[in-house]
Design an enzyme around this catalytic site. Sequence first.
Site, PDB file in Angstrom:
ATOM      1  N   HIS A   1       3.117 -27.613   3.097  1.00 11.64           N
ATOM      2  CA  HIS A   1       3.705 -28.119   1.966  1.00 11.64           C
ATOM      3  C   HIS A   1       2.992 -29.343   1.789  1.00 11.64           C
ATOM      4  O   HIS A   1       3.006 -30.683   2.388  1.00 11.64           O
ATOM      5  CB  HIS A   1       5.131 -28.491   2.136  1.00 11.64           C
ATOM      6  CG  HIS A   1       5.807 -29.151   0.994  1.00 11.64           C
ATOM      7  ND1 HIS A   1       6.820 -28.077   0.139  1.00 11.64           N
ATOM      8  CD2 HIS A   1       5.985 -30.149   0.604  1.00 11.64           C
ATOM      9  CE1 HIS A   1       7.392 -28.739  -0.676  1.00 11.64           C
ATOM     10  NE2 HIS A   1       6.980 -30.278  -0.606  1.00 11.64           N
TER      11      HIS A   1
ATOM     12  N   ASP B   1       2.290 -32.429  -0.861  1.00  7.86           N
ATOM     13  CA  ASP B   1       2.939 -33.360  -1.755  1.00  7.86           C
ATOM     14  C   ASP B   1       1.924 -34.076  -2.597  1.00  7.86           C
ATOM     15  O   ASP B   1       1.309 -34.865  -2.169  1.00  7.86           O
ATOM     16  CB  ASP B   1       3.893 -34.388  -0.953  1.00  7.86           C
ATOM     17  CG  ASP B   1       5.047 -33.685  -0.518  1.00  7.86           C
ATOM     18  OD1 ASP B   1       5.831 -33.084  -1.294  1.00  7.86           O
ATOM     19  OD2 ASP B   1       5.348 -33.822   0.491  1.00  7.86           O
TER      20      ASP B   1
ATOM     21  N   ASP C   1      14.262 -29.730   0.589  1.00  9.03           N
ATOM     22  CA  ASP C   1      12.924 -30.449   0.822  1.00  9.03           C
ATOM     23  C   ASP C   1      13.747 -31.798   0.958  1.00  9.03           C
ATOM     24  O   ASP C   1      14.189 -32.338   0.102  1.00  9.03           O
ATOM     25  CB  ASP C   1      12.112 -30.385  -0.559  1.00  9.03           C
ATOM     26  CG  ASP C   1      10.971 -31.280  -0.414  1.00  9.03           C
ATOM     27  OD1 ASP C   1      10.859 -32.239   0.547  1.00  9.03           O
ATOM     28  OD2 ASP C   1      10.137 -31.069  -1.203  1.00  9.03           O
TER      29      ASP C   1
ATOM     30  N   HIS D   1       3.479 -29.241  -3.881  1.00 10.06           N
ATOM     31  CA  HIS D   1       4.767 -29.818  -4.659  1.00 10.06           C
ATOM     32  C   HIS D   1       4.349 -30.869  -5.417  1.00 10.06           C
ATOM     33  O   HIS D   1       3.826 -31.882  -5.198  1.00 10.06           O
ATOM     34  CB  HIS D   1       5.691 -30.265  -3.643  1.00 10.06           C
ATOM     35  CG  HIS D   1       6.906 -30.882  -4.075  1.00 10.06           C
ATOM     36  ND1 HIS D   1       7.662 -31.675  -3.492  1.00 10.06           N
ATOM     37  CD2 HIS D   1       7.349 -31.031  -5.362  1.00 10.06           C
ATOM     38  CE1 HIS D   1       8.652 -31.737  -4.123  1.00 10.06           C
ATOM     39  NE2 HIS D   1       8.754 -31.594  -5.216  1.00 10.06           N
TER      40      HIS D   1
ATOM     41  N   MET E   1       1.409 -36.509  -5.996  1.00 11.35           N
ATOM     42  CA  MET E   1       2.167 -37.395  -6.515  1.00 11.35           C
ATOM     43  C   MET E   1       1.212 -38.200  -7.499  1.00 11.35           C
ATOM     44  O   MET E   1      -0.037 -38.501  -7.086  1.00 11.35           O
ATOM     45  CB  MET E   1       2.894 -38.317  -5.692  1.00 11.35           C
ATOM     46  CG  MET E   1       3.799 -37.779  -4.595  1.00 11.35           C
ATOM     47  SD  MET E   1       4.584 -38.952  -3.619  1.00 11.35           S
ATOM     48  CE  MET E   1       5.207 -37.858  -2.452  1.00 11.35           C
TER      49      MET E   1
END
Length: 204
Positions: free
Chosen positions: A37, A39, A176, A71, A41
């Site tokens: 996963h 991330d 999550d 994500h 941002m």
Amino acid sequence: MAKTLSCKIGPSVLNADLSQLYNESQKLIDSGADYLHLDVMDGTFVPNLTFGHPVVKCLRTKLPNAVFETHMMVQNPLQWISAMADANVDQYTFHIEPCDDVPLVCRKIKEAGMKVGLAIKPGTPVTCVEEYIDMADMILVMTVEPGFGGQKFMTDMMPKIEILREKYPTMDIEVDGGIGPNNIDVCAKGRSEYDCVRNRSDSS
């Protein structure tokens, strides 16, 4: 034939030593992780920056067979679809909250050859994602506020999972945030069967 659900763990690399990202990721896979996963941002949708598609693409060259889910905690999810597809991402999960045209983003993701994940923040009701359910391969329910690792797990988000599981029994659901040995069973079993959980690397 009915879809068979299974519980999976996709560790986040959010709190990994990014200078050792490949080694850290390989350790997670060797330990039994079902997928990674990642991330992403942008410092706008959430008040933090992590990494983008160049890092993901480099990691892919080292881990050609791993399953990557990005994500996308970004203000404009449409902007990064092509780049993440070029990085050979398997699933592109984005937040519906900042998105003006969720169906368009879903369509573009699928056209790029990736699976679609739809994410909702703790303050977003399940009803907001339900109208797009037929376009999604997975629904991600945040159990912390997006943007930073190490937050406390929000147990009061579990009813969202129960609602989704009851209404959409074959949908992949991801939990999550703030998940570790003390609460992973709540996510994996709870009062109903949840098919997908994830465990942050700082809680492993």
